[in-house]
Design a protein around this motif. Structure first.
Motif: not given
Length: 222
Positions: A28-36, A49-65
């Motif tokens: 649950d690396p969501g929008g209330f957690s650290e960006p990284d 799916e709630h944004p404090d548990h799911f942040d699509e942009g942050r997950l995409r960054t992690a998957m690309e890294a």
């Protein structure tokens, strides 16, 4: 019981990181957690799916890294990510079991807790990791019906009250609880919940409670 030392790292709000040997699992690396918070993960679990548990942009960054990273989650989240990462996003539901990196995971629960009867309930799943060493219930007071050593305890939310939190711990009967879902609390709120979930409170049925601040870690007992 897990015989390898697992490190638990608290991240902001509802996010935790588990590190075992060379494997890193993020929940649950969501929008209330650290960006990284999800960067460096080998496996990522998302409860709903709630944004404090799911942040699509942050997950995409992690998957690309990390091209080897994979995500396990429920359908509403998986549908948003699977097209960009074919074969790396897995849909799961209650009763499923799978291996994520070097962690054995069971799925428990189906629905988010009731916020208000007039609001629709979204799907929510919890994750039991490594034969009960850790349970993260997401946004529900799901009782997994099996022994749990360390319960990631959602202490504060629009859908809960303290008496329910205490009774939930008593029903699950873990050895230890760790504060989770606390991103909306002030210092005054932390003090109240720490006291009520500690020795001055009504009692957790023998469980020991601890609050880690974001970035703090502890080794889970074998």
């Amino acid at each position: 019981m897990n015989l390898t030392t697992t490190k638990l790292i608290k991240k902001g709000h509802a996010c935790v990181v588990l590190v075992k040997d060379e494997a890193t699992l993020v929940i649950d690396p969501g929008g209330f957690s650290e960006p990284d918070a999800a960067v460096g993960a080998d496996a990522i679990l998302v409860t709903h799916e709630h944004p404090d548990h799911f942040d699509e942009g942050r997950l995409r960054t992690a998957m690309e890294a990390n091209p080897g990273a994979e995500i396990w989650t429920l359908r509403s989240v998986a549908e948003q990510l699977a097209p960009a990462f074919p074969g790396r996003v897995h849909t799961v539901g209650h009763g499923d079991a799978f291996t994520a990196a070097d962690f054995e995971v069971e799925v428990h629960g189906e629905l988010h807790a009731v916020i208000h009867p007039d609001l629709p309930r979204v799907t929510n799943v919890g994750y039991v990791v490594d034969d009960g060493q850790v349970f993260h219930p997401g946004d529900a007071l799901t009782v997994p019906g099996r022994p749990v050593e360390n319960l990631m305890l959602p202490v504060h939310a629009p859908w809960s009250k303290l008496s329910e939190v205490v009774d939930y711990v008593r029903e699950v009967r873990p050895d230890r609880t760790f504060s989770l879902h606390d991103g909306l609390l002030s210092d005054n709120g932390f003090a109240i919940y720490d006291r009520m979930l500690g020795e001055a409170g009504p009692g957790l049925g023998g469980a020991v409670h601890r609050r880690l601040v974001p970035g703090e870690s502890t080794d889970l007992p074998d």
